[in-house]
Design a protein around this motif. Structure first.
Motif, PDB file in Angstrom:
ATOM      1  N   VAL A  94       0.845  -1.192   0.000  1.00  0.00           N
ATOM      2  CA  VAL A  94       0.000   0.000   0.000  1.00  0.00           C
ATOM      3  C   VAL A  94       0.878   1.238   0.000  1.00  0.00           C
ATOM      4  CG1 VAL A  94      -1.973  -1.051   1.162  1.00  0.00           C
ATOM      5  CG2 VAL A  94      -0.137  -0.023   2.530  1.00  0.00           C
ATOM      6  N   TRP A 128      -1.708   7.351   2.091  1.00  0.00           N
ATOM      7  CA  TRP A 128      -3.003   7.951   1.753  1.00  0.00           C
ATOM      8  C   TRP A 128      -3.897   7.027   0.933  1.00  0.00           C
ATOM      9  CZ3 TRP A 128       0.762  12.213   0.620  1.00  0.00           C
ATOM     10  CH2 TRP A 128       0.929  13.057   1.719  1.00  0.00           C
ATOM     11  N   GLN A 129      -3.425   5.801   0.682  1.00  0.00           N
ATOM     12  CA  GLN A 129      -4.270   4.866  -0.069  1.00  0.00           C
ATOM     13  C   GLN A 129      -5.400   4.378   0.835  1.00  0.00           C
ATOM     14  OE1 GLN A 129      -2.080   1.650  -1.900  1.00  0.00           O
ATOM     15  NE2 GLN A 129      -3.919   0.364  -2.058  1.00  0.00           N
ATOM     16  N   HIS A 165      -7.384   5.363   5.796  1.00  0.00           N
ATOM     17  CA  HIS A 165      -6.321   5.386   4.796  1.00  0.00           C
ATOM     18  C   HIS A 165      -4.994   4.969   5.398  1.00  0.00           C
ATOM     19  CE1 HIS A 165      -9.494   8.125   3.500  1.00  0.00           C
ATOM     20  NE2 HIS A 165      -9.171   7.793   2.257  1.00  0.00           N
ATOM     21  N   SER A 191       3.554   4.223   3.419  1.00  0.00           N
ATOM     22  CA  SER A 191       3.619   3.143   2.440  1.00  0.00           C
ATOM     23  C   SER A 191       4.283   1.923   3.066  1.00  0.00           C
ATOM     24  CB  SER A 191       4.412   3.595   1.214  1.00  0.00           C
ATOM     25  OG  SER A 191       5.725   3.941   1.610  1.00  0.00           O
ATOM     26  N   TRP A 222       0.263   7.918  -2.645  1.00  0.00           N
ATOM     27  CA  TRP A 222      -0.614   7.151  -3.525  1.00  0.00           C
ATOM     28  C   TRP A 222      -0.874   7.937  -4.801  1.00  0.00           C
ATOM     29  CZ3 TRP A 222      -6.521   7.104  -3.451  1.00  0.00           C
ATOM     30  CH2 TRP A 222      -7.027   5.991  -4.152  1.00  0.00           C
ATOM     31  N   GLU A 223      -0.918   7.229  -5.928  1.00  0.00           N
ATOM     32  CA  GLU A 223      -1.111   7.950  -7.203  1.00  0.00           C
ATOM     33  C   GLU A 223      -2.552   8.379  -7.384  1.00  0.00           C
ATOM     34  OE1 GLU A 223      -0.142   4.667  -7.339  1.00  0.00           O
ATOM     35  OE2 GLU A 223       2.043   4.950  -7.324  1.00  0.00           O
ATOM     36  N   GLY A 224      -3.468   7.699  -6.706  1.00  0.00           N
ATOM     37  CA  GLY A 224      -4.887   7.957  -6.964  1.00  0.00           C
ATOM     38  C   GLY A 224      -5.451   9.141  -6.207  1.00  0.00           C
TER      39      GLY A 224
END
Lengths: 453, 272, 191, 359
Positions: A51, A54-55, A69, A73, A104-106
């Motif tokens: 993970v 912030w994911q 969240h 990571s 996070w990329e999202g």
């Protein structure tokens, strides 16, 4: 306006002058899925998953539900029932940090709240997992969504921080004044109100001054210095003190056209929209006579208690109690593995000799609790009734209006554990009500079948 | 002699007449069956049926809100009598006795914190489930003892509840009172019991309490074919429908959580 | 003024329960709850006033003219019994809850010495009809005052951690004694 | 249990700021329901405050009545303590001698007795106070009546002669078999009862009433000293003002009206306020927490009731003194007062918020 009742405990706001310090990254975090009042979310990750910071680890199920969240990571070590500040083990995600703290990329792109519609703002706030940071941890987007029939015209920003020892809100108001006021403006926009009141206890005039200076021109806020008295920060009493409105028994602030939000919550809402960042950290005060180096810490949600204490120099050998929250309403902890969560406003370490020991002596009817109760209840009588297990009588004494503020037990010369009586009494009385409701339903159903037969 | 007689009977007649009129004006229908049922019941008003005393239960039976065999205390004959009053029949059921599925006293079970508060299990359980390190341990504060109308629960010196089988009527009040769900109603004839409710894995259970069931399955494996003790979720369960009756079984248990309490056991431990 | 003093005397100074020790049975029996005590007070007030008045009428209208004073007790009891039955019937219809909580003590008003005592006392004192009615009502009010005060205390006592051997009637009697002691403060208030 | 040290953003472990003193094992921690702090007062503290406040009145009594008073005081306190201990033994409960409540009962009882009381009277009083007044109900907190007053009224009714034999105050040297006389209120009652006027009674002046140079129970005579103690209690926050103020106001009102109507037969309200046991009753007996209402509104009603009954008994009753009876009677009414003066729950009924406010 002053409410009747309340107490004046020793404030011990010794950490008020300490700058907020960011807690270093830890090896592991334990993130409980249930950190809010309402339905816990559905877990999205499994053991072994990688993970990013912030994911989302869970997704909300229903309206009164928010996601949690990842605070950093790393790898998911387990998803299991793990120690929780509320006492019983609950479902949590344990993350082993990889030390990269890779975002996070999202993440949602940054946005300007002044240009977004209230509905979009609410969605962003829910997606960021924002909950009330005063301690009740009610999902903020729900509080910001009053039903159409309740006309809300006043937003109250709660900077009272009436619990002794805690200074987290105080520091946030001083160090993040601009963000607090921006967040207030954002929440006003969500609610569509034009009036906001900021209430701060009179022992923090500097915080009020900082907020007043930082208030943007387009945010219409009134600032009030409130009497320093516990429980000034209780929603119902804050509303009364600032607007003179009284929330009816069993009612909600929106019944009198108010919504109350904590200063920390305002910052979290702003960060959720302005930076697109979910709520993965909060400011917590680590203090008390049994902690070696008191701190105001910016700590990531899920940090195990032991690591937080270690960062503050550890506890002294005579530690007697470790409390999450303030001394009046906080929850005593016994497992050093519990994580700090979104609602943890502080960690209070009391020495063995400071810890109040309830003795449960006989009530001498001194009436101190009656004078102290901010809700106008009669704790002395309720305590006696609960002590004799006559819970069915507690309804007549308005047990459900008790806010468990602890004022009664604080002044009780017989050291009666009144709040414990009332917590139990409330649960039992709710059961009784439930039973009665079921019985009336049964009777109604039978009458119906009898009528049709 | 005549005058006093006339005067007295006159007063009596007048009063009677007035009462007769009043009786008509204030007529109330009552169901005589309710009184008959109340008379038949034990009258302990223990509340084990879930109603406020025997009279209330009788009323519920007459109204059809309660089953005629709803009194958990009375014997089979009384149940039949009650049923016959409302024109029903009842099924016989095996006599039961309450059993506390924990023997984790302070001498064998660890504590996870120093508890300070009310001497009531349900209140203590609000604080992280109570002070026992075992999540399913008897808190020893006597909620079951307090609700028992028959004095059938005692607290052992080491702080764990125990049923006195001779006094137990299987009313089930203690079952409802235990916040840790440690009390079960079991057939009186059963002699082998698993006195543990802990579902933790072996090592964790052992750390919390030395008499915990570890889920080692030694008892289960001793059966050939259909086992009458099964381990599920690290805890052994007796199949009380076909209760085993072999004192030797208890010796298999490494922790002593499987116990024999039949005729061959010491008098104080027997359940039958 | 005479009547006012009479009322005060009957309620405070010569309280039926606390000074004359009449009607102790319902005083102990129905004083566990305030609501029951209030119901009992109403019932006793009704029965006492009406029964005393009717008894006076019967005594002066029937018994004395025919020289039948020796029938006083039996005829009074008859009248009281009829009154009580009436109250019982009415209560069962009008307030089943109160009827149930009064239980056996409602029919037992019949043998309540306070009611008979009140009727007899009026005859003994050669009171007029008006005085009889007023005195009976006041006496019943005195009974009610004692009962209501006492039930208030007993509701609180039920929450007390009373030693086992004193629980129930024992502690109630001790309390009643103390209450009686304090009512003696009214001694000499009238006459 | 070992500590995991933190790691920096680069993954390298960082040392904690200061070494950890001692790893805590969870079972060492205390867990209780909130709140976790306390204001500090406890029951012995309250009792000690009341005892301290009684000191001026006590000293005044000892000054005027000398050794006799001291003897009564010692006997009563010792008797109460012994009784408390014995009762606790009888019902197999831990003796609660250390909460000072038995001492307080003993002191109050002594102050309500004549200084010339025979020893057996004092001991019977102690036994009644602790035994019948308190222990049978389950001890401190559960007694509906003030124990000291139960004993006083019990003695007054059982031994009227001994309880109304008042020693004439003659200073610290007052002999044990000193001359006896009447109390001011008793003298007035007697004179009026014989058809004479208040002035004929030859009652002492207000100054003597104030300092306490009059006959009476040994602890009740000095109005000034008792008032001082009472005010101190008020200032310390041990008692609430409603009871003494309402008590004195109601007594003054009723006796004042009577005095205005017929000064010849009714003494002035000042005599009633300063004489007899009113100061002791209003500040120390009626304010007993256990036997008075818990709400402030209830305390007002309670105090006013005490004052009213005191005045009625003093003016028209058979006894010259009515404070004890009045307080006991109001003790009996306390549960009802509590019931009918429940405070309003926050936000209940009276709704301040209207649509107009919102605008």
């Amino acid at each position: 306006m002053k409410f009747s009742g309340g107490v004046h405990p020793a404030y011990h706001k010794d950490t008020a002058g300490l700058q907020i310090e960011a807690m270093p990254l830890l090896h592991r975090y334990v993130v409980p899925i249930a950190q809010h009042l309402g339905a816990p979310g559905k877990v999205l990750v499994a053991k072994g998953d990688r993970v990013a910071r912030w994911q989302p680890l869970s997704e909300p199920v229903g309206f009164v539900s928010v996601p949690v969240h990842a605070p950093t990571s790393g790898t998911v070590k387990q998803v299991a029932a793990l120690p929780h500040p509320l006492g019983r083990p609950m479902l949590a995600v344990e993350i082993e940090s990889d030390g990269e703290d890779r975002p996070w990329e999202g993440l949602a792109p940054p946005a300007d709240w002044r240009r977004l519609e209230p509905a979009e703002l609410r969605r962003a706030i829910q997606a960021a997992g924002v909950v009330g940071m005063g301690g009740a941890t009610f999902p903020t987007h729900v509080k910001l969504s009053p039903p159409a029939e309740k006309k809300v015209d006043l937003l109250i920003l709660n900077g009272a921080e009436c619990e002794p020892y805690l200074t987290a809100d105080h520091r946030v108001m001083l160090e993040q004044a601009a963000e607090v006021m921006e967040g207030l403006g954002l929440m006003m926009r969500v609610l569509g109100v034009t009036r906001a009141c900021v209430g701060i206890e009179s022992n923090k005039p500097d915080a009020l001054e900082a907020l007043r200076r930082a208030c943007p021109a387009d945010v219409a806020a009134e600032f009030t210095l409130l009497e320093t008295k516990y429980p000034q920060g209780s929603e119902k009493h804050l509303i009364y003190a600032l607007s003179g409105r009284r929330v009816p028994p069993g009612g909600l602030p929106m019944d009198v056209g108010c919504v109350v939000q904590n200063v920390g919550t305002a910052v979290a809402c702003l960060e959720a929209v302005r930076d697109g960042l979910p709520m993965t950290e909060r400011v917590a005060t680590v203090t008390g006579a049994a902690i070696n180096v008191p701190h105001n810490l910016r700590v990531r949600v899920g940090a195990p208690l032991l690591d937080v204490l270690a960062h503050c120099g550890g506890v002294t050998p005579d530690v007697g109690k470790v409390i999450f929250g303030g001394p009046m309403m906080g929850i005593g902890q016994f497992d050093m593995d519990v994580p700090l969560i979104k609602g943890t406003s502080g960690v209070l370490c009391l020495r063995d000799d400071e810890a109040v020991l309830f003795e449960g002596g006989p009530c001498i009817r001194c009436g101190a609790c009656v004078d102290a109760c901010p809700m106008g209840l009669v704790p002395s009588a309720m305590g006696l009734i609960a002590e004799r297990f006559r819970f069915e009588e507690l309804g007549d004494w308005h047990i459900l209006d008790c806010i468990e503020c602890g004022s009664c037990a604080y002044v009780c010369p017989s050291r009666r554990p009144l709040v414990q009586h009332f917590k139990r009494g409330k649960a039992e009385w709710r059961d009784i009500l439930e039973e009665r409701r079921a019985k009336t339903d049964r009777d109604a159903k039978r009458a119906e079948t009898a009528a049709t037969a | 002699m005549l005058v006093p007689t006339v005067v007295l009977s006159g007063i009596g007649l007048l009063a009677g007449l007035g009462l007769a009129l009043a009786a008509r004006a204030f007529a109330v229908e009552t169901d005589p069956r309710q009184d008959r049922i109340t008379e038949a019941l034990p009258g302990a008003n223990c509340g084990g049926c879930g109603f406020a005393g025997c009279g209330d239960f009788a009323g519920a039976v007459v109204r059809g809100d309660a089953k005629p065999d709803g009194c958990p205390v009375c014997d089979q004959e009384t149940r039949r009598l009650v049923a016959s009053i409302v024109g029903q029949t009842v099924q016989d059921r095996a006599p039961q006795v309450a059993l506390i599925l924990c023997q984790g006293g302070d001498d064998v079970a660890a504590k996870k914190y120093r508890y300070n508060g009310l001497a009531s299990c349900a209140s203590a359980a609000l604080l992280g489930g109570g002070d026992k390190a075992c999540s399913a341990g008897c808190l020893g504060l006597g909620d079951c003892q307090r609700v028992c109308a028959f004095g059938a629960v005692e607290m052992t010196p080491s702080g764990v509840a125990r049923i006195i089988p001779a006094r137990c009527t299987a009313c089930g009040l203690c079952v409802a009172a235990c916040p840790k769900d440690l009390i079960k109603l079991v057939p009186v004839e059963a002699t082998i019991h698993v006195l543990c409710s802990n579902h933790d894995r072996g090592p964790a259970a052992k750390k919390a309490c030395t008499v915990a069931c570890l889920g080692c399955k030694k008892c289960e494996k001793s059966f050939t074919g259909d086992p009458r003790i099964r381990v599920a979720d690290f805890l052994a369960y007796i199949d009380y429908e076909h209760a085993p009756d072999d004192p030797a079984l208890a010796a298999l248990c490494p922790t002593g959580s499987l116990v024999y309490r039949g005729d061959a056991a010491p008098a104080a431990e027997r359940t039958t | 003024m005479e009547l006012v003093l009479l009322v005060l005397s009957a309620i405070l100074v010569n309280n039926f329960v606390l000074s004359r020790f009449l009607g102790i049975c319902p005083f102990l029996g129905v004083s566990k709850k305030l609501s029951t005590a209030l119901g009992m007070t109403a019932a006793v007030m009704f029965v006492m006033t009406l029964a005393s008045t009717v008894c006076w009428l019967v005594f002066h209208g029937l018994l004395r003219p025919y020289g039948l004073e020796y029938l006083q007790t039996i005829s009074f009891i008859l009248i009281i019994a009829a009154m009580v039955q009436l109250v019982e019937l009415a209560l069962q219809k009008l307030s089943p809850g109160l009827y149930r909580s009064l239980g056996i003590y409602l029919p037992l008003i019949t043998t309540n010495c306070a009611v008979l005592g009140c009727a007899v006392m009026n005859i003994m004192n050669e009171s007029s009809l008006l005085v009889t009615a007023v005195f009976s009502l006041a006496a019943a009010m005195g009974f009610g005052l004692a009962l209501v005060l006492f039930s208030g205390i007993r509701e609180v006592l039920a929450l007390a951690d009373t030693p086992r051997s004193f629980r129930g009637t024992a502690i109630a009697l001790v309390t009643a004694g103390t209450l009686s002691l304090s009512f003696m403060g009214f001694a000499g208030l009238v006459k | 249990m070992t500590l995991e040290s933190g790691t920096g953003p680069d993954g390298a472990p960082t040392e904690p700021a200061t070494p950890v003193a001692e790893p805590i094992t969870p079972r060492d921690l205390i867990v209780s329901a909130s709140p976790h702090v306390h204001a500090g007062q406890d029951v012995p503290w309250i009792m000690r405050q009341v005892l301290l406040a009684l000191l001026p009145g006590l000293l005044a009594g000892l000054w005027f009545f000398g050794l006799g008073a001291l003897r009564v005081l010692v006997l009563a306190v010792a008797g109460c303590l012994a009784c408390e201990w014995a009762c606790a033994r009888l019902v197999k409960r831990p003796a609660t001698l250390r909460d000072y409540s038995a001492v307080l009962t003993g002191v109050l009882l002594a102050m309500n007795l004549p200084s010339g009381s025979p020893w057996w009277l004092v001991l019977i009083g102690s036994a009644v106070a602790i035994g019948l007044g308190k222990a049978v109900y389950g001890g401190l907190g559960y007694n509906p009546f003030n124990p000291a007053l139960v004993a006083r009224v019990f003695l007054l009714i059982s031994f009227p002669v001994q309880m109304t034999t008042w020693v004439v105050p003659q200073g610290p040297g007052t002999a044990l078999d000193a001359a006896t006389g009447a109390t001011p209120l008793g003298a007035i009652k007697e004179a009026v009862g014989l058809g004479r006027t208040v002035a004929d009674a030859g009652a002492p002046g207000l100054r003597d009433l104030l300092v306490g140079n009059v006959g009476g129970s040994f602890g009740e005579v000095s109005a000034l000293a008792l008032l001082l103690g009472g005010l101190w209690l008020l200032w310390r926050g041990v008692i609430r003002w409603q009871v003494p103020v309402a008590f004195m106001a109601a007594t003054a009102l009723v006796t004042g009206i009577a005095h205005l109507a017929d000064p010849a037969h009714y003494a002035s309200p000042l005599v009633h306020l300063l004489g007899g046991g009113l100061m002791l009753g209003a500040w120390f007996m009626a304010t007993d927490m256990v036997t008075s209402p818990v709400t402030r509104r209830g305390l007002l009603i309670f105090g006013a009731g005490c004052g009213l009954l005191t005045a009625v008994i003093r003016l028209w009753g058979g006894y010259p003194e009515g404070v004890s009876f009045a307080i006991l009677l109001m003790n009996a009414a306390t549960p009802l007062i509590d019931r009918w003066t429940r405070p309003r729950v926050f936000g209940e009924a009276r709704k301040l918020y209207r649509e107009a406010d919102a605008a």
